[in-house]
Design a protein around this motif. Sequence first.
Motif, short mmCIF file in Angstrom:
data_model
loop_
_atom_site.label_atom_id
_atom_site.label_comp_id
_atom_site.label_asym_id
_atom_site.label_seq_id
_atom_site.Cartn_x
_atom_site.Cartn_y
_atom_site.Cartn_z
N LYS A 1 0.47 45.64 -23.96
CA LYS A 1 1.19 46.19 -25.12
C LYS A 1 2.64 46.48 -24.77
O LYS A 1 3.56 46.17 -25.54
CB LYS A 1 0.49 47.46 -25.61
CG LYS A 1 1.08 48.00 -26.90
CD LYS A 1 0.29 49.17 -27.43
CE LYS A 1 0.89 49.66 -28.75
NZ LYS A 1 0.13 50.81 -29.29
N ASN A 2 2.86 47.05 -23.59
CA ASN A 2 4.23 47.34 -23.14
C ASN A 2 5.03 46.05 -22.96
O ASN A 2 6.22 45.99 -23.30
CB ASN A 2 4.20 48.13 -21.83
CG ASN A 2 3.74 49.56 -22.03
OD1 ASN A 2 3.89 50.10 -23.12
ND2 ASN A 2 3.17 50.16 -21.01
N THR B 1 8.47 44.90 -25.06
CA THR B 1 9.70 44.45 -24.38
C THR B 1 10.09 43.05 -24.84
O THR B 1 11.26 42.79 -25.16
CB THR B 1 9.49 44.45 -22.85
OG1 THR B 1 9.04 45.74 -22.44
CG2 THR B 1 10.79 44.14 -22.14
N GLU B 2 9.11 42.15 -24.89
CA GLU B 2 9.39 40.76 -25.30
C GLU B 2 9.90 40.70 -26.74
O GLU B 2 10.86 39.99 -27.03
CB GLU B 2 8.12 39.91 -25.16
CG GLU B 2 7.76 39.58 -23.71
CD GLU B 2 6.42 38.87 -23.60
OE1 GLU B 2 5.87 38.48 -24.66
OE2 GLU B 2 5.93 38.71 -22.47
N ASN B 3 9.23 41.44 -27.61
CA ASN B 3 9.64 41.44 -29.02
C ASN B 3 11.06 41.98 -29.20
O ASN B 3 11.83 41.47 -30.00
CB ASN B 3 8.66 42.26 -29.86
CG ASN B 3 7.33 41.56 -30.05
OD1 ASN B 3 7.20 40.38 -29.73
ND2 ASN B 3 6.34 42.27 -30.55
N SER C 1 -4.89 42.38 -32.06
CA SER C 1 -6.13 42.43 -31.26
C SER C 1 -6.15 43.66 -30.36
O SER C 1 -7.19 44.35 -30.24
CB SER C 1 -6.24 41.16 -30.42
OG SER C 1 -7.31 41.24 -29.52
N ILE C 2 -5.00 43.98 -29.76
CA ILE C 2 -4.90 45.16 -28.89
C ILE C 2 -5.11 46.44 -29.71
O ILE C 2 -5.82 47.36 -29.28
CB ILE C 2 -3.52 45.20 -28.19
CG1 ILE C 2 -3.43 44.05 -27.16
CG2 ILE C 2 -3.28 46.54 -27.50
CD1 ILE C 2 -2.05 43.88 -26.56
N GLU C 3 -4.51 46.48 -30.90
CA GLU C 3 -4.63 47.67 -31.76
C GLU C 3 -6.08 47.89 -32.17
O GLU C 3 -6.55 49.04 -32.24
CB GLU C 3 -3.76 47.51 -33.02
CG GLU C 3 -2.27 47.54 -32.76
CD GLU C 3 -1.78 48.86 -32.19
OE1 GLU C 3 -2.43 49.90 -32.45
OE2 GLU C 3 -0.77 48.87 -31.47
#
Length: 262
Positions: A51-52, A56-58, A116-118
């Motif tokens: 998620k982190n 960062t990528e976004n 999916s993570i959420e």
Amino acid sequence: YMTTKLPNPHYPPEVAVKVSLLNFMITPEGLEEQLLNVVVEKERPDLASKKNELITENAELKKKGKELEDEILRLLAESKGDILDDEVLINTLAESKVASEEINAKLAESAIVEESIEKTSALYIPVAYRSSILFFCIADLANVDPMYQYSLGWFNTLFRNAIDNSEKNDDMEVADRCIILNDFFTYSLYSNVCRSLFEKHKTLFSLLLCIRILQGDNQIDNLQWRLLLSGAATTETQMPKPNLSWLTEQSWVEISNVAQLP
């Protein structure tokens, strides 16, 4: 700078227009979100790390997109004559279109992964919800005695320790793990808080803890709870008091009011 320990202070307009008011008191929803991040970080470090990375990528992709927009706007502003003859501008537009499509594709991919993570993180919400309820339960103890004040930092440390020390099994379902975490942390908090309470307040704390948990599970009727705490709001009764020597007028009023509840 002005500070106050009042939970909900009211400042007159002449003060409010001269200063900026900042409320640092944590809300149940805000604390629940914080605790959810902690439990996911502890239970599923892979998800927390991913998620982190996505955040960062976004941020980088959005920054790159903004830079492309700014570059095109700059070239348009500096362009003289017919923009169709400006080779640099035409090439930049073509490159930005390709880059923009790549950025949007990557953002769309990361949105799917993030969703999916959420969904997986949401499975641990019962733990965060219960723990948030428990914090505000012990925060209210200051109304019983000003000495009973517990910091959020101490609470967070206890919460992290409970996650580390509670029973853990890789084959365990998340729902079962949440039950174990809730039971372990509730008892751990109860034991630690009781060390700082006077003997006469321990039973009261047990009751408060129990009621708050049941209220959080929607198992307490608020009308019944209010009647238990404050008694009948009226002295009127629909039926006359029976002629019994042991039954007082006030008791009959209370009984009559209880009878009106569903």
